[in-house]
Write a protein that holds these residues in place. Structure first.
Motif, mmCIF file in Angstrom:
data_model
loop_
_atom_site.group_PDB
_atom_site.id
_atom_site.type_symbol
_atom_site.label_atom_id
_atom_site.label_comp_id
_atom_site.label_asym_id
_atom_site.label_seq_id
_atom_site.Cartn_x
_atom_site.Cartn_y
_atom_site.Cartn_z
ATOM 1 N N PHE A 62 51.416 51.040 41.528
ATOM 2 C CA PHE A 62 51.089 49.607 41.551
ATOM 3 C C PHE A 62 50.932 49.075 40.132
ATOM 4 N N PRO A 63 51.429 47.870 39.844
ATOM 5 C CA PRO A 63 51.037 47.179 38.622
ATOM 6 C C PRO A 63 49.703 46.467 38.899
ATOM 7 N N CYS A 64 49.145 45.814 37.891
ATOM 8 C CA CYS A 64 47.877 45.090 38.073
ATOM 9 C C CYS A 64 48.213 43.709 38.651
ATOM 10 N N ILE A 65 48.401 43.693 39.975
ATOM 11 C CA ILE A 65 48.882 42.498 40.691
ATOM 12 C C ILE A 65 47.987 41.292 40.406
ATOM 13 N N SER A 66 48.615 40.168 40.164
ATOM 14 C CA SER A 66 47.967 38.851 39.970
ATOM 15 C C SER A 66 47.267 38.665 38.625
ATOM 16 N N THR A 67 47.163 39.719 37.817
ATOM 17 C CA THR A 67 46.321 39.593 36.612
ATOM 18 C C THR A 67 47.076 39.094 35.386
ATOM 19 N N GLY A 68 48.360 38.804 35.529
ATOM 20 C CA GLY A 68 49.126 38.249 34.407
ATOM 21 C C GLY A 68 49.258 36.745 34.579
ATOM 22 N N ILE A 69 50.448 36.315 34.895
ATOM 23 C CA ILE A 69 50.758 34.886 35.043
ATOM 24 C C ILE A 69 49.851 34.229 36.095
ATOM 25 N N PHE A 70 49.445 34.955 37.126
ATOM 26 C CA PHE A 70 48.621 34.376 38.198
ATOM 27 C C PHE A 70 47.134 34.298 37.853
ATOM 28 N N GLY A 71 46.711 34.881 36.726
ATOM 29 C CA GLY A 71 45.392 34.592 36.155
ATOM 30 C C GLY A 71 44.171 35.215 36.800
ATOM 31 N N ALA B 106 52.057 52.530 31.193
ATOM 32 C CA ALA B 106 53.516 52.697 31.173
ATOM 33 C C ALA B 106 54.203 51.409 31.613
ATOM 34 N N ASP B 107 55.505 51.383 31.371
ATOM 35 C CA ASP B 107 56.385 50.375 31.958
ATOM 36 C C ASP B 107 56.735 50.894 33.352
ATOM 37 N N ILE B 108 56.352 50.171 34.365
ATOM 38 C CA ILE B 108 56.489 50.668 35.749
ATOM 39 C C ILE B 108 57.954 50.944 36.111
ATOM 40 N N THR B 109 58.884 50.293 35.419
ATOM 41 C CA THR B 109 60.308 50.483 35.749
ATOM 42 C C THR B 109 60.808 51.876 35.366
ATOM 43 N N ALA C 208 43.978 47.797 27.483
ATOM 44 C CA ALA C 208 42.713 47.261 28.020
ATOM 45 C C ALA C 208 42.623 47.519 29.526
ATOM 46 N N ASP C 209 43.719 47.335 30.240
ATOM 47 C CA ASP C 209 43.708 47.618 31.680
ATOM 48 C C ASP C 209 43.508 49.110 31.941
ATOM 49 N N LEU C 210 44.137 49.939 31.120
ATOM 50 C CA LEU C 210 43.982 51.389 31.292
ATOM 51 C C LEU C 210 42.509 51.789 31.188
ATOM 52 N N LEU D 279 62.823 35.920 44.446
ATOM 53 C CA LEU D 279 64.096 35.841 43.722
ATOM 54 C C LEU D 279 63.958 36.131 42.226
ATOM 55 N N GLY D 280 62.849 36.718 41.830
ATOM 56 C CA GLY D 280 62.658 37.099 40.430
ATOM 57 C C GLY D 280 61.764 36.114 39.700
ATOM 58 N N GLY D 281 61.383 36.494 38.489
ATOM 59 C CA GLY D 281 60.471 35.666 37.700
ATOM 60 C C GLY D 281 60.207 36.345 36.377
ATOM 61 N N GLY D 282 59.043 36.094 35.802
ATOM 62 C CA GLY D 282 58.685 36.715 34.522
ATOM 63 C C GLY D 282 57.878 37.981 34.758
ATOM 64 N N GLY D 283 57.159 38.432 33.735
ATOM 65 C CA GLY D 283 56.244 39.569 33.847
ATOM 66 C C GLY D 283 56.909 40.816 34.419
ATOM 67 N N VAL D 284 56.156 41.520 35.243
ATOM 68 C CA VAL D 284 56.657 42.777 35.809
ATOM 69 C C VAL D 284 57.837 42.511 36.761
ATOM 70 N N ASP D 285 57.827 41.370 37.404
ATOM 71 C CA ASP D 285 58.921 40.981 38.309
ATOM 72 C C ASP D 285 60.248 40.900 37.528
ATOM 73 N N ALA E 129 54.920 42.767 41.560
ATOM 74 C CA ALA E 129 54.059 41.576 41.693
ATOM 75 C C ALA E 129 54.975 40.358 41.635
ATOM 76 N N ALA E 130 55.459 39.972 42.810
ATOM 77 C CA ALA E 130 56.506 38.957 42.911
ATOM 78 C C ALA E 130 55.907 37.577 43.163
ATOM 79 N N ASN E 131 56.793 36.605 43.388
ATOM 80 C CA ASN E 131 56.356 35.289 43.890
ATOM 81 C C ASN E 131 56.997 35.097 45.261
ATOM 82 N N SER E 132 56.591 34.050 45.956
ATOM 83 C CA SER E 132 56.966 33.942 47.372
ATOM 84 C C SER E 132 58.458 33.748 47.605
HETATM 85 N N1 AR6 Z 1 55.283 47.451 33.863
HETATM 86 C C1 AR6 Z 1 54.021 47.435 34.346
HETATM 87 N N2 AR6 Z 1 53.220 46.349 34.289
HETATM 88 C C2 AR6 Z 1 53.732 45.230 33.726
HETATM 89 C C3 AR6 Z 1 55.046 45.169 33.206
HETATM 90 C C4 AR6 Z 1 55.847 46.347 33.290
HETATM 91 N N3 AR6 Z 1 57.086 46.392 32.846
HETATM 92 N N4 AR6 Z 1 55.242 43.906 32.719
HETATM 93 C C5 AR6 Z 1 54.102 43.231 32.903
HETATM 94 N N5 AR6 Z 1 53.180 44.021 33.500
HETATM 95 P P1 AR6 Z 1 52.543 39.470 36.048
HETATM 96 P P2 AR6 Z 1 51.245 38.187 38.377
HETATM 97 C C6 AR6 Z 1 51.796 43.736 33.919
HETATM 98 O O1 AR6 Z 1 52.416 38.237 35.255
HETATM 99 O O2 AR6 Z 1 50.058 37.852 37.572
HETATM 100 C C7 AR6 Z 1 56.137 36.462 37.862
HETATM 101 O O3 AR6 Z 1 56.837 35.376 37.270
HETATM 102 C C8 AR6 Z 1 51.069 42.604 33.234
HETATM 103 O O4 AR6 Z 1 50.577 43.025 31.969
HETATM 104 O O5 AR6 Z 1 53.811 40.232 35.982
HETATM 105 O O6 AR6 Z 1 51.064 38.794 39.744
HETATM 106 C C9 AR6 Z 1 56.336 36.498 39.362
HETATM 107 O O7 AR6 Z 1 57.627 36.084 39.735
HETATM 108 C C10 AR6 Z 1 49.934 42.369 34.227
HETATM 109 O O8 AR6 Z 1 48.903 43.322 34.020
HETATM 110 O O9 AR6 Z 1 52.286 39.183 37.641
HETATM 111 C C11 AR6 Z 1 55.287 35.532 39.842
HETATM 112 O O10 AR6 Z 1 55.727 34.196 39.747
HETATM 113 C C12 AR6 Z 1 50.581 42.684 35.570
HETATM 114 O O11 AR6 Z 1 51.818 43.352 35.278
HETATM 115 C C13 AR6 Z 1 54.147 35.748 38.879
HETATM 116 O O12 AR6 Z 1 54.749 36.238 37.685
HETATM 117 C C14 AR6 Z 1 50.868 41.469 36.437
HETATM 118 O O13 AR6 Z 1 51.333 40.404 35.628
HETATM 119 C C15 AR6 Z 1 53.190 36.800 39.376
HETATM 120 O O14 AR6 Z 1 52.092 36.858 38.519
#
Ligand code: AR6
Length: 167
Positions: free
Chosen positions: A113-122, A9-12, A157-159, A28-34, A22-25
């Protein structure tokens, strides 16, 4: 009895007591779930976050959910993956532990919880999922007042990973 489950699902969109960001330090916002959480919560969220003075990796802070269906957002900062020898696993475990401790302190009984760190943080998805399940199961065994924890996967894939681990 407490429940640990996974959904795609979309966590929102989740109407639980709290969702985790899954924020950054900077907080103040960012990409992905943040980015998705800030867009859905509206501009009051960034105003509330400005007052928090940032957040260190592995730690967690709480705000209201504003326009979200969830009452609270718990913001945590996962580690950036640097190959696995930079304390990433311990820091990621602390994200889950500190988020759950903050939930408990605020009377939160259901949390996603979203899958913390597994997107932009690699962080590698499978290693992160194993650690997330283990850490949350350990916490829930000690703290029965958290009645429901949801691993909210964005990708199919995460599911599959979480379904296998929770089966
Ligand atoms: N609902 C649930 N999960 C989501 C959603 C959503 N709407 N959108 C993305 N994901 P990421 P990180 C998943 O990159 O790796 C930001 O810029 C995504 O598929 O959001 O912890 C912050 O500001 C992945 O499985 O977070 C930080 O700078 C998971 O959320 C940085 O990215 C985490 O991906 C944090 O990177």
């Amino acid at each position: 009895m407490n429940i640990l489950r996974t959904i795609q699902a979309d966590i929102t969109t989740l109407k639980l007591d709290a969702i985790v960001n899954a924020a950054n330090s900077s907080l103040l916002g960012g990409g992905g779930v943040d980015g998705a959480i800030h867009r859905a919560a509206g501009p009051d969220l960034v105003h509330a976050c400005r007052l928090l003075g940032g957040c260190k990796t592995g730690e967690a802070k709480i705000t209201p959910g504003f326009r979200l269906p969830a009452n609270y957002v718990i913001h945590t900062v996962g580690p950036v993956w640097r190959g696995g020898n930079a304390d990433e696993a311990a820091l990621l475990a602390r994200c889950y532990q500190n988020s759950l401790a903050l939930a408990l302190a605020n009377g939160v009984q259901s949390i996603a919880f979203p899958c913390i760190s597994t997107g932009i943080f690699g962080y590698p998805a499978e290693q992160a999922a194993q650690l997330a399940c283990h850490t949350v199961q350990e916490f829930m065994a000690k703290e029965p007042s958290i009645s429901e924890v949801v691993f909210c996967c964005f990708s199919a894939a995460d599911l599959v990973l979480y379904q296998a681990l929770l089966a």
